[in-house]
Design a protein around this motif. Sequence first.
Motif, short mmCIF file in Angstrom:
data_model
loop_
_atom_site.label_atom_id
_atom_site.label_comp_id
_atom_site.label_asym_id
_atom_site.label_seq_id
_atom_site.Cartn_x
_atom_site.Cartn_y
_atom_site.Cartn_z
N VAL A 28 0.72 -1.07 0.11
CA VAL A 28 -0.11 0.07 -0.04
C VAL A 28 0.86 1.21 -0.02
N VAL A 29 0.36 2.33 -0.62
CA VAL A 29 0.88 3.69 -0.58
C VAL A 29 -0.03 4.36 0.25
N ALA A 30 0.29 4.89 1.70
CA ALA A 30 -0.51 5.38 2.82
C ALA A 30 -0.06 6.98 3.11
N TYR A 31 -0.67 7.46 3.99
CA TYR A 31 -0.58 8.75 4.35
C TYR A 31 0.20 9.71 3.28
N PHE A 32 -0.79 9.70 2.32
CA PHE A 32 -0.50 10.58 1.00
C PHE A 32 0.85 10.25 0.39
N GLY A 33 1.59 9.41 0.49
CA GLY A 33 2.81 9.12 0.27
C GLY A 33 4.08 9.07 1.11
N GLY A 34 3.51 9.36 2.61
CA GLY A 34 4.38 8.95 3.54
C GLY A 34 4.74 7.76 3.97
N LEU A 35 4.32 6.72 3.53
CA LEU A 35 4.51 5.45 3.60
C LEU A 35 4.34 4.50 2.59
N HIS A 36 5.32 3.63 2.01
CA HIS A 36 4.85 2.83 1.11
C HIS A 36 5.40 1.40 1.29
N LEU A 37 4.56 0.43 1.62
CA LEU A 37 4.80 -0.84 2.09
C LEU A 37 4.83 -1.69 0.83
N ARG A 38 5.87 -2.37 0.34
CA ARG A 38 5.96 -3.15 -1.19
C ARG A 38 5.02 -4.29 -0.93
N GLY A 39 4.65 -4.77 -2.31
CA GLY A 39 3.93 -6.01 -2.44
C GLY A 39 4.73 -7.01 -3.33
N CYS A 40 4.24 -8.16 -2.99
CA CYS A 40 5.00 -9.34 -4.19
C CYS A 40 3.91 -9.37 -5.37
N VAL A 41 4.41 -8.46 -6.27
CA VAL A 41 3.85 -8.38 -7.53
C VAL A 41 5.21 -8.29 -8.59
N GLN A 42 4.81 -8.74 -9.87
CA GLN A 42 5.76 -8.46 -10.85
C GLN A 42 5.73 -7.18 -11.53
N GLU A 43 4.47 -6.40 -11.39
CA GLU A 43 4.58 -5.04 -11.90
C GLU A 43 3.47 -4.14 -11.12
N PRO A 44 3.58 -3.03 -10.86
CA PRO A 44 4.49 -2.17 -11.31
C PRO A 44 5.80 -2.47 -10.58
N THR A 45 6.92 -2.15 -11.19
CA THR A 45 8.13 -2.73 -10.61
C THR A 45 8.45 -1.60 -9.32
N TRP A 46 8.14 -0.55 -9.43
CA TRP A 46 8.14 0.48 -8.09
C TRP A 46 7.66 0.09 -7.02
N HIS A 47 6.61 -0.92 -7.20
CA HIS A 47 5.84 -1.71 -5.99
C HIS A 47 6.30 -2.91 -5.68
N ALA A 48 7.31 -3.60 -6.45
CA ALA A 48 7.75 -4.92 -6.19
C ALA A 48 8.92 -5.12 -5.23
N LEU A 49 8.38 -5.92 -4.45
CA LEU A 49 9.37 -6.19 -3.13
C LEU A 49 10.63 -6.75 -4.12
N HIS A 50 10.67 -7.62 -4.84
CA HIS A 50 11.75 -8.35 -5.61
C HIS A 50 12.60 -7.22 -5.96
N THR A 51 12.11 -6.04 -6.54
CA THR A 51 13.26 -5.38 -7.15
C THR A 51 14.01 -4.68 -6.10
N ALA A 52 13.52 -4.40 -5.04
CA ALA A 52 13.99 -3.84 -3.76
C ALA A 52 15.14 -4.91 -3.26
N TRP A 53 14.71 -6.16 -3.36
CA TRP A 53 15.53 -7.04 -2.41
C TRP A 53 16.48 -7.96 -3.52
N GLN A 54 15.85 -7.86 -4.57
CA GLN A 54 16.97 -9.24 -5.26
C GLN A 54 17.29 -8.72 -6.56
N SER A 55 16.72 -7.70 -7.19
CA SER A 55 17.52 -6.93 -8.46
C SER A 55 18.66 -6.59 -8.35
N GLU A 56 19.06 -6.04 -9.65
CA GLU A 56 20.45 -5.55 -9.59
C GLU A 56 20.56 -3.98 -8.80
#
Length: 199
Positions: free
Chosen positions: A34-62
Motif C-alpha cells: 500500500v501507499v498510505a499517508y498521502f505518500g508518507g509510507l510505501h509498503l511493498r507488495g509481492c507483484v511483478q508489476e509495477p516494478t516500483w511496488h515490487a518487493l523483488h526489485t528492492a530485495w533481489q534485483s541489480e
Amino acid sequence: MKGILYTGSELTDLVSFARLPSYLQAFLREQNGVVAYFGGLHLRGCVQEPTWHALHTAWQSETAFWRTYAHVLETDIPFGQDCVGNQFLLRGDAVLFLDTETGELADLEVDFKHFLFGVEKFPLDALGMEPLRAFQQRGGKLEPGQLLSVVPPLCIKSEVKPTLKPEPAAERLRFLAGFYQQIKDLPDGQNIHLKPSQD
C-alpha cells in the motif's frame, strides 16, 4: 491506515512471497502492499508489476539495497520506505531504518506489528513526514510510484531552503545510491559542493 493512494493487486510474485516470515505473508494476503499517508509510507507488495511496488526489485534485483549499502545484508527484507526514499528493513523480527543518504542503519527496536502501531499512532514522527508536509503546504501532491526529491540532501547542513519536488521512485533511489557512494568515506563535518544536475 489513512491517506491511501494505492493498494497492490493480487499476489503475482510467489517466489518472494514464499521467503517471507508468516506475519508478513499474512499482512500481504490481506493487502498486497500500500501507499498510505498521502505518500508518507510505501509498503511493498509481492507483484511483478509495477516494478516500483515490487518487493523483488528492492530485495533481489541489480538495484537491491544490499548490493549498494555496506550495512545491509542480503537477507534483510526491504518491506517499505518513507516519502524521501529511506528504507524500512526486516532483519529477523526487528525493524531497521536505513538512511539512504548516509547508509546509516538504526534498529527501531520494534517488530513489524509494533512498527505499524507506531505509524498509525504517530505518523508524522514515525515516518519523518516534515518534507512531505512542507511540500503539501505549497500545493504539492505525490502520486503512487513517486518519492520526494530533497535538494540539498537532508544530511547536509545548509542555509539554503531545500527544493522539494516529486520524482519517479527509481530515479530518486538511484540518486540516493550514487550520493551515498560519493560521501560514504567522508568524515563528519566535511565541506562538499553540489553540482547542479544536467537535466
